[in-house]
Scaffold this active site. Structure first.
Site, PDB file in Angstrom:
ATOM      1  N   TYR A  70     -47.771 -80.904 -70.586  1.00  0.00           N
ATOM      2  CA  TYR A  70     -46.614 -80.033 -70.791  1.00  0.00           C
ATOM      3  C   TYR A  70     -46.086 -80.118 -72.228  1.00  0.00           C
ATOM      4  O   TYR A  70     -45.443 -79.185 -72.695  1.00  0.00           O
ATOM      5  CB  TYR A  70     -45.466 -80.432 -69.846  1.00  0.00           C
ATOM      6  CG  TYR A  70     -45.506 -79.795 -68.480  1.00  0.00           C
ATOM      7  CD1 TYR A  70     -46.645 -79.841 -67.688  1.00  0.00           C
ATOM      8  CD2 TYR A  70     -44.373 -79.164 -67.962  1.00  0.00           C
ATOM      9  CE1 TYR A  70     -46.658 -79.275 -66.429  1.00  0.00           C
ATOM     10  CE2 TYR A  70     -44.380 -78.599 -66.702  1.00  0.00           C
ATOM     11  CZ  TYR A  70     -45.525 -78.653 -65.945  1.00  0.00           C
ATOM     12  OH  TYR A  70     -45.536 -78.086 -64.698  1.00  0.00           O
ATOM     13  N   LYS A 102     -57.157 -88.616 -63.078  1.00  0.00           N
ATOM     14  CA  LYS A 102     -58.470 -87.949 -63.100  1.00  0.00           C
ATOM     15  C   LYS A 102     -59.318 -88.765 -64.087  1.00  0.00           C
ATOM     16  O   LYS A 102     -59.846 -88.250 -65.088  1.00  0.00           O
ATOM     17  CB  LYS A 102     -58.297 -86.478 -63.541  1.00  0.00           C
ATOM     18  CG  LYS A 102     -59.551 -85.634 -63.398  1.00  0.00           C
ATOM     19  CD  LYS A 102     -59.970 -85.344 -61.961  1.00  0.00           C
ATOM     20  CE  LYS A 102     -61.304 -84.616 -61.915  1.00  0.00           C
ATOM     21  NZ  LYS A 102     -61.835 -84.454 -60.542  1.00  0.00           N
ATOM     22  N   ASP A 151     -58.030 -84.618 -57.246  1.00  0.00           N
ATOM     23  CA  ASP A 151     -58.635 -83.686 -56.278  1.00  0.00           C
ATOM     24  C   ASP A 151     -58.676 -84.310 -54.887  1.00  0.00           C
ATOM     25  O   ASP A 151     -58.343 -83.672 -53.889  1.00  0.00           O
ATOM     26  CB  ASP A 151     -60.020 -83.202 -56.743  1.00  0.00           C
ATOM     27  CG  ASP A 151     -60.929 -84.311 -57.233  1.00  0.00           C
ATOM     28  OD1 ASP A 151     -60.470 -85.467 -57.350  1.00  0.00           O
ATOM     29  OD2 ASP A 151     -62.112 -84.036 -57.495  1.00  0.00           O
ATOM     30  N   ASP A 209     -46.461 -82.202 -60.614  1.00  0.00           N
ATOM     31  CA  ASP A 209     -45.895 -80.881 -60.337  1.00  0.00           C
ATOM     32  C   ASP A 209     -46.636 -80.237 -59.165  1.00  0.00           C
ATOM     33  O   ASP A 209     -46.034 -79.762 -58.200  1.00  0.00           O
ATOM     34  CB  ASP A 209     -46.035 -80.005 -61.597  1.00  0.00           C
ATOM     35  CG  ASP A 209     -45.512 -78.591 -61.393  1.00  0.00           C
ATOM     36  OD1 ASP A 209     -44.415 -78.457 -60.833  1.00  0.00           O
ATOM     37  OD2 ASP A 209     -46.209 -77.644 -61.784  1.00  0.00           O
ATOM     38  N   ASP A 252     -45.392 -79.797 -54.914  1.00  0.00           N
ATOM     39  CA  ASP A 252     -45.316 -78.507 -54.200  1.00  0.00           C
ATOM     40  C   ASP A 252     -46.158 -78.562 -52.929  1.00  0.00           C
ATOM     41  O   ASP A 252     -45.742 -78.073 -51.874  1.00  0.00           O
ATOM     42  CB  ASP A 252     -45.826 -77.348 -55.076  1.00  0.00           C
ATOM     43  CG  ASP A 252     -44.709 -76.626 -55.813  1.00  0.00           C
ATOM     44  OD1 ASP A 252     -43.727 -77.299 -56.198  1.00  0.00           O
ATOM     45  OD2 ASP A 252     -44.812 -75.406 -56.000  1.00  0.00           O
TER      46      ASP A 252
HETATM   47  C1  IPM Z   1     -40.718 -77.811 -61.524  1.00  0.00           C
HETATM   48  C2  IPM Z   1     -41.009 -76.442 -62.050  1.00  0.00           C
HETATM   49  C3  IPM Z   1     -41.053 -76.517 -63.576  1.00  0.00           C
HETATM   50  C4  IPM Z   1     -42.204 -77.425 -63.957  1.00  0.00           C
HETATM   51  C5  IPM Z   1     -41.142 -75.168 -64.311  1.00  0.00           C
HETATM   52  C6  IPM Z   1     -40.049 -74.227 -63.877  1.00  0.00           C
HETATM   53  C7  IPM Z   1     -41.124 -75.367 -65.802  1.00  0.00           C
HETATM   54  O1  IPM Z   1     -42.181 -75.926 -61.521  1.00  0.00           O
HETATM   55  O2  IPM Z   1     -39.656 -78.370 -61.839  1.00  0.00           O
HETATM   56  O3  IPM Z   1     -41.544 -78.357 -60.783  1.00  0.00           O
HETATM   57  O4  IPM Z   1     -43.359 -76.978 -64.013  1.00  0.00           O
HETATM   58  O5  IPM Z   1     -41.946 -78.595 -64.222  1.00  0.00           O
HETATM   59 MN    MN Z   2     -43.084 -77.215 -59.965  1.00  0.00          MN
END
Ligand code: IPM
Ligand code: MN
Length: 356
Positions: A141, A188, A220, A244, A248
């Site tokens: 990032y 990884k 993975d 990240d 999710d």
């Molecule tokens: C998160 C979001 C952010 C990230 C975006 C909005 C920049 O997806 O906080 O997980 O990728 O960190």
């Molecule tokens: Mn995110």
């Protein structure tokens, strides 16, 4: 106690869920004799519209004067033109970097009341209680990058120093010590040099935490293990991008992305608290967003930045009670349940705080 909380609502459903969270915090303060001052600032798309900058200097100043930051979400279709020179997300990334919020804690637990809607078999969802510790201010990032510009090449680079890995791994090892004593480090290392450094650093640090059981998973494989044996994980530490993605994925275990809170911390108590979900442009303005991720983020703010553990637990208990009583926003309602609005769910939580 007295505390100043910077409130950055952002875009999409951000303002809808944040306004309920500040009301909840004000109610807790009133009930327990604290004084919370809320100072509002612009971030993300709305900040671009009003100032041209996704993170205006006034917002940074507001946050610098605060004890903690409460944030909704940033971004949306209006600002997602890939040729735009500035993205709303830059505001959030800038804030994380400016304050050096290197440890992003994302707890994931399952709610028995929601097990029926989860896409995984109920027996796999027993006793899930995972804490993700995501590195938040380095990695791909924030590595050297080249936008495409006029040429036909662009790149991002993933860089880690052992000091950067150590500081986040320390947080993860300590968290594991205070929980069930297990840490899974995701990397990884079979392909990427930066991830070999990640693994070597975690292995070396493990000597200081001999009481923690450490396992390593390639990212993975980790995506698969999260779904086949979610109950076996305690703390999971990962770099910025892998953390990240995995968090999710793990939200599916909790029933909805709308359920998950996060805390982004540096070494002192200062932190930024935001739900894991985004701005949900498809439902923004309709009053149906799930405020739970936001409420639980407010609880984490009380716990980590203000050291008000009882007050934090009161919010968590009120959310649990509202769910146990059958209240469901649309994202977590099954076909035979009538969903409630954001306002109704928030009112139910508030009422349970007031009578607690
Ligand atoms: C998160 C979001 C952010 C990230 C975006 C909005 C920049 O997806 O906080 O997980 O990728 O960190
Ligand atoms: Mn995110």
């Amino acid at each position: 106690m007295q505390a100043t909380i910077a409130v950055l609502s952002g875009d999409g459903i951000g303002p809808e869920v944040v306004s309920h969270a500040t009301r909840l915090l004000a109610a807790i303060a009133e009930k327990r004799g604290h004084q919370f001052r809320f100072v509002h600032g612009l971030i993300g798309g709305i900040a671009i519209d009003e100032t041209g900058d996704p993170l205006p200097p006034e917002t940074v100043a507001i946050c610098e004067d605060a004890d903690a930051i409460l944030l909704g979400a940033v971004g949306g279709p209006k600002w997602s033109d890939p040729t735009a020179t500035v993205q709303p997300e830059r505001g959030l990334l800038g804030l994380r970097q400016h304050f050096g919020l290197f440890a992003n804690l994302r707890p994931v637990k399952t709610y028995p009341a929601l097990a029926a809607q989860a896409p995984l078999r109920a027996d796999l969802l027993q006793d899930i209680d995972i804490l993700f510790v995501r590195e938040l201010v380095s990695g791909i990032y924030f590595g050297e990058r080249q936008e495409q510009g006029a040429g036909d090449v662009s790149y991002d680079t993933m860089t880690y120093t052992s000091a950067q890995v150590e500081q986040v791994a320390n947080v993860a090892f300590r968290a594991a010590q205070g929980r069930r004593g297990k840490l899974c480090s995701v990397d990884k290392a079979n392909v990427l040099a930066s991830m070999r450094l990640w693994r070597r650093t975690v292995v070396a640090l493990h000597e200081e935490y001999a009481d923690v059981e450490l396992e390593h998973l390639l990212v993975d494989a980790a995506t698969m293990h999260l779904l086949t044996r979610p109950g076996s994980f305690d703390v999971i530490v990962a770099g910025n991008m892998f953390g990240d993605i995995l968090s999710d994925e793990a939200s599916v275990l909790a029933g909805s992305l709308g359920m998950l809170p996060s805390a982004s911390l540096r070494a002192d108590n200062f932190g930024l608290y935001e739900p894991v979900h985004g701005t949900a442009p498809d439902i923004a303005g309709r009053g149906i967003a799930n405020p739970i991720g936001m409420f639980l983020s407010a609880a984490l703010l009380l716990r980590y930045s203000l050291r008000l553990d009882d007050e934090a637990s009161a919010i968590e208990a009120a959310v649990d009670a509202a769910l146990a009583d059958g209240l469901r926003t649309a994202d977590i309602a099954s076909a035979d349940e009538t969903p409630v609005s954001t306002d109704e769910f928030a009112a139910a939580v508030l009422a349970r705080i007031e009578t607690s």
